[in-house]
Design a protein around this motif. Structure first.
Motif, PDB file in Angstrom:
ATOM      1  N   MET A  44      -5.204 -30.228 -14.052  1.00  7.04           N
ATOM      2  CA  MET A  44      -5.736 -30.538 -15.231  1.00  7.04           C
ATOM      3  C   MET A  44      -7.891 -29.988 -15.493  1.00  7.04           C
ATOM      4  O   MET A  44      -7.647 -29.289 -14.647  1.00  7.04           O
ATOM      5  N   ASP A  45      -7.344 -29.532 -17.080  1.00  6.52           N
ATOM      6  CA  ASP A  45      -8.884 -28.896 -17.377  1.00  6.52           C
ATOM      7  C   ASP A  45      -9.567 -29.766 -18.065  1.00  6.52           C
ATOM      8  O   ASP A  45      -9.580 -30.406 -19.362  1.00  6.52           O
ATOM      9  N   VAL A  46     -10.663 -30.178 -17.103  1.00  7.30           N
ATOM     10  CA  VAL A  46     -11.680 -30.985 -18.549  1.00  7.30           C
ATOM     11  C   VAL A  46     -13.248 -30.074 -19.046  1.00  7.30           C
ATOM     12  O   VAL A  46     -13.703 -28.529 -18.988  1.00  7.30           O
ATOM     13  N   ASN A  47     -12.842 -30.530 -20.110  1.00  3.58           N
ATOM     14  CA  ASN A  47     -13.383 -30.391 -21.106  1.00  3.58           C
ATOM     15  C   ASN A  47     -13.237 -28.565 -21.753  1.00  3.58           C
ATOM     16  O   ASN A  47     -13.996 -28.083 -21.844  1.00  3.58           O
ATOM     17  N   THR A  48     -12.110 -28.151 -21.028  1.00  4.68           N
ATOM     18  CA  THR A  48     -11.393 -27.230 -21.516  1.00  4.68           C
ATOM     19  C   THR A  48     -12.798 -25.673 -20.925  1.00  4.68           C
ATOM     20  O   THR A  48     -12.884 -24.545 -21.122  1.00  4.68           O
ATOM     21  N   LYS A  49     -13.087 -25.965 -19.472  1.00  5.92           N
ATOM     22  CA  LYS A  49     -14.392 -24.949 -18.733  1.00  5.92           C
ATOM     23  C   LYS A  49     -13.355 -24.696 -17.621  1.00  5.92           C
ATOM     24  O   LYS A  49     -13.800 -23.752 -17.388  1.00  5.92           O
ATOM     25  N   SER A  50     -13.050 -25.954 -17.005  1.00  6.15           N
ATOM     26  CA  SER A  50     -12.544 -25.401 -15.366  1.00  6.15           C
ATOM     27  C   SER A  50     -11.202 -26.158 -15.243  1.00  6.15           C
ATOM     28  O   SER A  50     -10.444 -27.246 -15.066  1.00  6.15           O
ATOM     29  N   THR A  51     -10.113 -25.372 -15.029  1.00  9.57           N
ATOM     30  CA  THR A  51      -8.783 -25.554 -14.569  1.00  9.57           C
ATOM     31  C   THR A  51      -9.082 -26.056 -13.093  1.00  9.57           C
ATOM     32  O   THR A  51      -9.110 -24.393 -12.210  1.00  9.57           O
ATOM     33  N   THR A  52      -7.933 -27.092 -12.785  1.00  9.94           N
ATOM     34  CA  THR A  52      -7.730 -27.263 -11.279  1.00  9.94           C
ATOM     35  C   THR A  52      -5.983 -27.853 -10.643  1.00  9.94           C
ATOM     36  O   THR A  52      -6.214 -28.647 -11.889  1.00  9.94           O
ATOM     37  N   VAL A  53      -5.823 -27.834  -9.657  1.00  2.37           N
ATOM     38  CA  VAL A  53      -4.928 -27.601  -9.296  1.00  2.37           C
ATOM     39  C   VAL A  53      -4.221 -29.401  -8.572  1.00  2.37           C
ATOM     40  O   VAL A  53      -5.439 -29.682  -7.521  1.00  2.37           O
ATOM     41  N   VAL A  54      -4.262 -30.344  -9.897  1.00  2.00           N
ATOM     42  CA  VAL A  54      -4.212 -31.632  -8.476  1.00  2.00           C
ATOM     43  C   VAL A  54      -3.276 -32.191  -8.266  1.00  2.00           C
ATOM     44  O   VAL A  54      -3.892 -32.553  -6.430  1.00  2.00           O
ATOM     45  N   GLU A  55      -2.203 -31.482  -7.487  1.00  2.51           N
ATOM     46  CA  GLU A  55      -1.554 -31.474  -7.073  1.00  2.51           C
ATOM     47  C   GLU A  55      -0.526 -30.788  -7.150  1.00  2.51           C
ATOM     48  O   GLU A  55      -0.106 -30.379  -8.134  1.00  2.51           O
ATOM     49  N   SER A  56       0.791 -29.975  -6.498  1.00  5.92           N
ATOM     50  CA  SER A  56       1.849 -29.521  -6.239  1.00  5.92           C
ATOM     51  C   SER A  56       3.028 -30.581  -5.766  1.00  5.92           C
ATOM     52  O   SER A  56       2.827 -30.258  -4.315  1.00  5.92           O
ATOM     53  N   TRP A  57       4.195 -29.807  -6.060  1.00  9.05           N
ATOM     54  CA  TRP A  57       4.789 -29.953  -5.275  1.00  9.05           C
ATOM     55  C   TRP A  57       6.352 -29.159  -5.284  1.00  9.05           C
ATOM     56  O   TRP A  57       6.648 -28.258  -6.013  1.00  9.05           O
ATOM     57  N   GLU A  58       6.815 -28.810  -3.963  1.00  9.98           N
ATOM     58  CA  GLU A  58       8.036 -27.622  -3.367  1.00  9.98           C
ATOM     59  C   GLU A  58       9.203 -27.941  -3.215  1.00  9.98           C
ATOM     60  O   GLU A  58       9.067 -28.796  -2.383  1.00  9.98           O
ATOM     61  N   GLY A  59       9.760 -26.849  -3.712  1.00  8.19           N
ATOM     62  CA  GLY A  59      11.694 -27.080  -4.068  1.00  8.19           C
ATOM     63  C   GLY A  59      11.572 -28.232  -4.479  1.00  8.19           C
ATOM     64  O   GLY A  59      10.559 -29.262  -4.989  1.00  8.19           O
ATOM     65  N   SER A  60      12.831 -29.021  -3.390  1.00  2.23           N
ATOM     66  CA  SER A  60      13.624 -30.443  -4.431  1.00  2.23           C
ATOM     67  C   SER A  60      13.119 -31.270  -4.482  1.00  2.23           C
ATOM     68  O   SER A  60      12.852 -31.901  -3.064  1.00  2.23           O
ATOM     69  N   LYS A  61      12.618 -32.419  -5.186  1.00  2.00           N
ATOM     70  CA  LYS A  61      12.504 -33.576  -5.111  1.00  2.00           C
ATOM     71  C   LYS A  61      13.037 -34.669  -5.549  1.00  2.00           C
ATOM     72  O   LYS A  61      12.726 -34.906  -7.489  1.00  2.00           O
ATOM     73  N   GLU A  62      13.062 -35.729  -5.106  1.00  2.00           N
ATOM     74  CA  GLU A  62      13.592 -36.668  -5.783  1.00  2.00           C
ATOM     75  C   GLU A  62      13.095 -37.078  -6.554  1.00  2.00           C
ATOM     76  O   GLU A  62      11.672 -37.222  -6.656  1.00  2.00           O
ATOM     77  N   ARG A  63      13.369 -37.771  -7.244  1.00  2.00           N
ATOM     78  CA  ARG A  63      12.357 -38.898  -8.812  1.00  2.00           C
ATOM     79  C   ARG A  63      11.680 -40.020  -8.416  1.00  2.00           C
ATOM     80  O   ARG A  63      12.203 -40.876  -7.681  1.00  2.00           O
ATOM     81  N   GLN A  64      10.550 -39.947  -8.364  1.00  2.00           N
ATOM     82  CA  GLN A  64       9.688 -40.282  -8.266  1.00  2.00           C
ATOM     83  C   GLN A  64       8.381 -40.994  -9.013  1.00  2.00           C
ATOM     84  O   GLN A  64       8.317 -39.761 -10.178  1.00  2.00           O
ATOM     85  N   VAL A  65       6.718 -41.371  -8.988  1.00  2.00           N
ATOM     86  CA  VAL A  65       5.822 -41.642 -10.165  1.00  2.00           C
ATOM     87  C   VAL A  65       4.372 -40.932  -8.875  1.00  2.00           C
ATOM     88  O   VAL A  65       4.503 -41.480  -7.790  1.00  2.00           O
ATOM     89  N   PHE A  66       3.685 -40.286  -9.852  1.00  2.00           N
ATOM     90  CA  PHE A  66       2.316 -39.987  -9.928  1.00  2.00           C
ATOM     91  C   PHE A  66       1.754 -40.568 -10.366  1.00  2.00           C
ATOM     92  O   PHE A  66       2.308 -40.594 -11.568  1.00  2.00           O
ATOM     93  N   SER A  67       0.505 -41.012  -9.652  1.00  5.29           N
ATOM     94  CA  SER A  67      -0.440 -41.578 -10.042  1.00  5.29           C
ATOM     95  C   SER A  67      -1.974 -40.595 -10.212  1.00  5.29           C
ATOM     96  O   SER A  67      -2.412 -40.376  -9.191  1.00  5.29           O
ATOM     97  N   HIS A  68      -2.758 -40.446 -11.448  1.00  2.34           N
ATOM     98  CA  HIS A  68      -3.853 -39.593 -10.802  1.00  2.34           C
ATOM     99  C   HIS A  68      -5.446 -40.388 -12.021  1.00  2.34           C
ATOM    100  O   HIS A  68      -4.910 -40.793 -13.277  1.00  2.34           O
ATOM    101  N   SER A  69      -6.281 -40.781 -11.705  1.00  5.11           N
ATOM    102  CA  SER A  69      -7.386 -41.739 -11.950  1.00  5.11           C
ATOM    103  C   SER A  69      -8.525 -40.345 -12.168  1.00  5.11           C
ATOM    104  O   SER A  69      -9.013 -39.479 -12.303  1.00  5.11           O
ATOM    105  N   MET A  70      -8.527 -41.130 -13.574  1.00  2.00           N
ATOM    106  CA  MET A  70     -10.110 -40.264 -14.464  1.00  2.00           C
ATOM    107  C   MET A  70     -10.781 -41.196 -14.255  1.00  2.00           C
ATOM    108  O   MET A  70     -11.369 -42.234 -14.572  1.00  2.00           O
ATOM    109  N   THR A  71     -11.884 -40.240 -13.172  1.00  2.00           N
ATOM    110  CA  THR A  71     -12.951 -40.918 -13.054  1.00  2.00           C
ATOM    111  C   THR A  71     -14.291 -40.580 -13.804  1.00  2.00           C
ATOM    112  O   THR A  71     -15.777 -40.780 -13.455  1.00  2.00           O
TER     113      THR A  71
END
Length: 984
Positions: free
Chosen positions: A481-508
């Motif tokens: 996520m890049d907030v106000n086009t100033k700084s990009t940060t990795v929220v989460e990452s997944w390595e290798g094969s991953k089964e179909r799943q749901v990811f949710s992230h809150s904007m505070t």
């Protein structure tokens, strides 16, 4: 006169057996040009020394200093010059002058030597230089002498904050130059993006250090730092031009740089133009040679879906990956598949409608649609649910973009990083396996709707997506996520094969944000398409509460009160902590000790009751412990006051050591209770993403700071890497929500696991505080949870001591549930009258003392105090003793009286008997009546014994007479005889 000879200052000619070189500058800034023989043994016929140019003299870019004439001359075609600078952009090998220094400043946990770092170094990869991937500290060092003030700039890629990257400068005394933090600590870049860093240099000797240190605390391989295009300004002069490297060219004289050869061309070193490859060969941009074209395979093409046509049809097309390098007309080569059948287009995404031209258009404001019917107005008393919801992928939505980035900067920008595929969007082919395939979604901002205005939990919006990865290599999918086009940060990452799943992230926070997905098949420098079959798929993406979003449904909202002048059907926001009454559609405050925890505020059931031992804050947005707790058992009520434990406490666990011996610590900040529900524990990353001063007040706090009830940071101590400051990184929240406090071991599926700690031997139950962090991670699909066991220990201080299980030194055994034991005197219940007893002293001097003592062991604090000692008057002989003595004396007196009476009675009987005996001895002579045996003056008592009412003494005498009748028959006979005489 000392001479300085370097390759950069040397000019050789075939016509002369000598070359020119400048002397060292003297104190006046002057120097001399002298001739140096090629053969050290020949010194004849040399030109005499002449005065040289000023020490600060330099040529412009694209020119060099011709030493024979001491004039600036343009560089020939096929070469370049920076004038007064140096540039390093060829990384087939480490350039001359650069040095690798690998070190490991830590010792092992027992002081032993750790694994050697001799094999760790910066590695050349052709287009760039790659840092080490391990835990060793590796420095790339270059020494340069500047005759005037200058600068150094370099282009870098720094995507992983699990590696520390710093650049600093030392003088010739190895003293570090003064630098600001944002100059020393390099800023993290987005995956695939390159950034440039520039630092000013002083005249004189400058020692440049690029230093990296990996932090492999979680066992995850770090992504290396990439470095290219190092340029140094401020050298005195350049006496020769640098030839263009192979695969590059400069067509014009006086060039300050070279350009890469286009695809399907090549060049040798020092070329002024590029040569086309033969038809059966190919090359990519910047190649120094051509290669044989391989036969085409399924890896060389990809499929796309066409946009809906006027008939509402779409079809699958196949295209060659560009640039096309394979050949089709050879044996075994794959052919491009035929175009698929025309099929009906999928429906529009929610919030859009199908217009007459078979395209999907957004619904007008105030209307809604699920994508299958025309847009409709929201009914009165409702409002549209604004957001984005993408689940059909016929075309890329207008606010989404896709691109391709290559770490080696080879061109893949004209390729789509992701391709739409009907019910999902998938990663594209790319030009090589280490490409970053980028998909971005821009959200202009968030707005909490009126129907959710009563919620103040800090969530302005939420993004949710469904994905899967299918990989055969070390692929990785990043969500950033890049907030106000100033700084990009990795929220989460997944390595290798991953089964179909749901990811949710809150904007505070309410801000413009760009969400980015980046897929990389391998992070190794492989300029091939070996793993083109590895793919990432995203099935759906939804974002809530988006400004200028579209609506798929309507939600009931609160109406203006009837007594208001604006009464009507328009929606109004409810105050914080209010829900919407189902019957009246008016705002009503949530009941006490409830909170708005769901995704809606409609109906009283939206107010969720707080857990045991917790209360809600004023806004009903969060439950927390107010530092009080009550427990009843066996008709005994225990009341606890935990307020001395309300301040944030820090716990440092360690040191721990990684496989190579890196020393690190775990820092936990804990906020147990109080603070009106505010999450007072804060953890901060201090250097891994240093922002500029303008950004610190806005983005840096949002990206690098975590506030929670419990948070954790990984600490690299100052002695752990030789850094001059403590490094704090990897800050995470372990407890966003307080679930409740209870003496039970399990609450809402979270177990306290009391067996991890020593057994509680005191007669006061442990209080278990349960917390949860709803943010899911790759390893914790239910989010993290934490339990604090609060235990009474009178031997501890009021603040007490907090610890982690000895069997799980990092505080967790599974990485998802964290356990703590907090022993404190404040965890003991408040004292009551049942916690002490009274002791009465002996009566001394008529005064008796009464004391009060605590029951041992004392397991209470504060509460009631011990009553003060008291005294009361008393007598030496107690009342019961007095009554006993009085009764005894009376009985003794009575016995003495009876004894005397019976003795006297017996004497009288003896006397009468003796008189009767004496009188019986006289013949024919009877005693006179009532005068027998009486002496002169003695009264006849016996004659009147029964003549009157008997007294108490008479009754006793009668009782005694009955006993005497049995013992003395003679006396009875005499009495009877006497009676008869008395009657006669």
């Amino acid at each position: 006169m000392q001479l300085r000879r370097t390759a950069a200052h040397r000019l050789e000619t075939s016509l002369k057996d000598f070359y020119y070189q400048y002397t060292e500058c003297d104190s006046t800034g002057s120097r001399w040009r002298v001739a140096i023989p090629l053969d050290p043994g020949s010194c004849s016929d040399l030109p005499p020394p002449t005065r040289g140019t000023d020490c600060s003299f330099s040529c412009q870019a694209g020119m060099f200093l011709e030493m024979s004439t001491q004039q600036c001359t343009p560089c020939a075609a096929g070469s370049y010059s920076l004038g007064s600078g140096l540039r390093f952009d060829q990384w087939d090998a480490i350039p001359v002058g650069f040095t690798n220094l690998a070190s490991f400043l830590d010792s092992g946990p027992n002081g032993e030597d750790v694994q050697s770092c001799n094999s760790s170094s910066w590695t050349p990869q052709g287009m760039y230089l790659e840092s080490n991937r391990d835990e060793c500290t590796v420095s790339l060092v270059y020494v340069v002498h500047l005759e005037k003030q200058g600068s150094v700039s370099f282009t870098y890629q720094y995507p992983d904050n699990n590696i520390l990257f710093e650049f600093y400068v030392q003088n010739e005394q190895c003293q570090e130059m003064a630098q600001a933090d944002d100059q020393k600590w390099i800023k993290v870049t987005s995956n695939g993006d390159w950034d440039t860093h520039t630092v000013s240099l002083k005249s004189g000797t400058n020692i440049l250090y690029w230093r990296t240190t990996g932090i492999l605390v979680g066992g995850k391989m770090v992504k290396p730092v990439l470095l290219k295009n190092i340029q140094i300004e401020g050298v005195a002069y350049t006496s020769e031009c640098f030839p263009c490297r192979p695969g590059w060219f400069s067509s014009m004289p006086g060039s300050s740089s070279c350009q890469p050869c286009p695809s399907n061309t090549y060049s040798v070193k020092g070329s002024s133009s590029c040569t086309p490859c033969p038809d059966h060969l190919y090359s990519l941009e910047g190649w120094a040679e051509c290669k044989v074209r391989p036969p085409c395979s399924e890896r060389d093409y990809f499929q796309i879906h066409t946009a809906c046509d006027g008939e509402g049809k779409t079809q699958v097309l196949y295209r060659w990956v560009e640039p096309k390098i394979c050949v089709e007309n050879v044996t075994g080569a794959a052919e491009l598949p035929a175009t698929g059948q025309r099929e009906p287009c999928p429906p529009c995404n929610p919030g859009y409608y199908n217009s007459n031209d078979s395209t999907c258009s957004p619904c007008p404001p105030g209307t809604h649609s699920d994508g299958t019917y025309a847009c409709a107005e929201c009914p009165a008393g409702t409002e549209p649910v604004l957001g984005y919801e993408y689940k059909w992928w016929n075309v890329l939505p207008p606010n989404m973009k896709t691109s391709c980035l290559n770490v080696g900067n080879s061109k893949c920008d004209d390729m789509n990083g992701w391709e739409v595929a009907g019910d999902h969007i998938r990663s594209g082919a790319g030009s090589s396996d280490n490409n970053y395939l980028i998909l971005s979604l821009h959200v202009p901002g968030f707005k909490v709707p009126a129907s959710l205005s009563g919620m103040t939990g800090g969530e302005f919006g939420r993004i949710t997506f469904v994905f899967e990865t299918l990989c055969s290599a070390d692929c990785e999918l990043y969500f950033m996520m890049d907030v106000n086009t100033k700084s990009t940060t990795v929220v989460e990452s997944w390595e290798g094969s991953k089964e179909r799943q749901v990811f949710s992230h809150s904007m505070t926070r309410n801000a413009s944000v760009t969400y980015t997905w980046a897929f990389q098949r391998t992070n190794h420098a492989l300029d091939v398409r070996r793993y083109v079959g590895d793919v990432a798929k995203i099935y759906s993406v939804s974002v809530t509460n988006v400004v200028d979003g579209v609506a798929s449904a309507c939600r009931a909202c609160a109406l203006v009160p009837q007594n208001s002048q604006r009464a009507g059907s328009s929606c109004v926001p409810c105050p914080a902590g209010f829900y919407i009454d189902r019957n009246t559609n008016r705002c009503q405050e949530c009941p006490p000790n409830t909170h708005l925890a769901g995704r809606h505020t409609y109906g009283e059931d939206a107010c969720i009751a707080c857990g045991p031992g917790s209360v809600s804050n004023k806004e009903h947005s969060r439950c927390y412990s107010d530092c009080s707790f009550t427990f009843t058992e066996n008709n005994r009520t225990l009341t606890f006051d935990l307020s001395p434990m309300s301040d944030v406490v820090s716990l440092t666990v360690g040191p721990s050591f990684t496989s190579k011996g890196t020393k690190y610590l775990h820092l936990f900040n804990v906020s147990l209770c109080g603070h009106e529900g505010r999450r007072a524990a804060v953890c901060t990353d201090n250097v891994t993403d240093v922002a500029t001063k303008e950004e610190r007040g806005d983005v840096a706090q949002f990206v690098n700071s975590v506030d929670s009830f419990i948070c954790q940071s990984t600490i690299i101590p100052t002695d752990g890497r030789g850094f001059r400051m403590v490094i704090s990184s990897q800050s995470v929240s372990l407890a966003d929500t307080f679930m409740g406090a209870t003496v039970e071991a399990v609450l809402s599926g979270v177990s306290a696991e009391p067996g991890l700690f020593p057994e509680n031997t005191r007669d006061v139950p442990d209080i278990n505080f349960f917390y949860r962090s709803t943010q899911v991670t790759a390893s914790c699909d239910q989010g993290r949870s934490s339990v604090i066991i609060v235990r009474c220990n009178p031997e501890k201080s009021e603040r007490g001591e907090i610890s982690v299980p000895s069997s799980c030194p990092a505080g967790t055994c599974d990485g998802c549930t964290f356990h703590f034991l907090w022993e404190s005197a404040s965890a003991c219940p408040r004292c009551t009258a049942d916690d002490y007893h009274r002791i009465e002293g002996a009566c001394k001097g008529g005064v008796q003392q009464t004391l009060f003592m605590w029951n041992e062991p004392k397991l209470c604090v504060k509460g009631v105090s011990l009553p003060p000692p008291s005294s009361s008057p008393c007598e030496v002989i107690a009342l019961w003793l007095k009554m006993g003595l009085g009764g005894g004396a009376f009985v003794a007196l009575l016995l003495v009286s009876l004894t005397f009476y019976f003795w006297k009675k017996n004497k009288r009987l003896e006397y009468k008997y003796s008189r009767l005996v004496m009188s019986a001895n006289k013949e024919c002579e009877l005693p006179a009546a009532d005068s027998c045996g009486l002496t002169e003056g003695e009264e006849p008592d016996d004659d009147v014994v029964y003549a009157q009412k008997p007294s108490l003494l008479g009754k006793l005498r009668a009782i005694a007479t009955k006993h005497e009748d049995r013992e003395s028959s003679e006396s009875v006979q005499l009495n009877s005889q006497s009676d008869r005489w008395a009657l006669g």
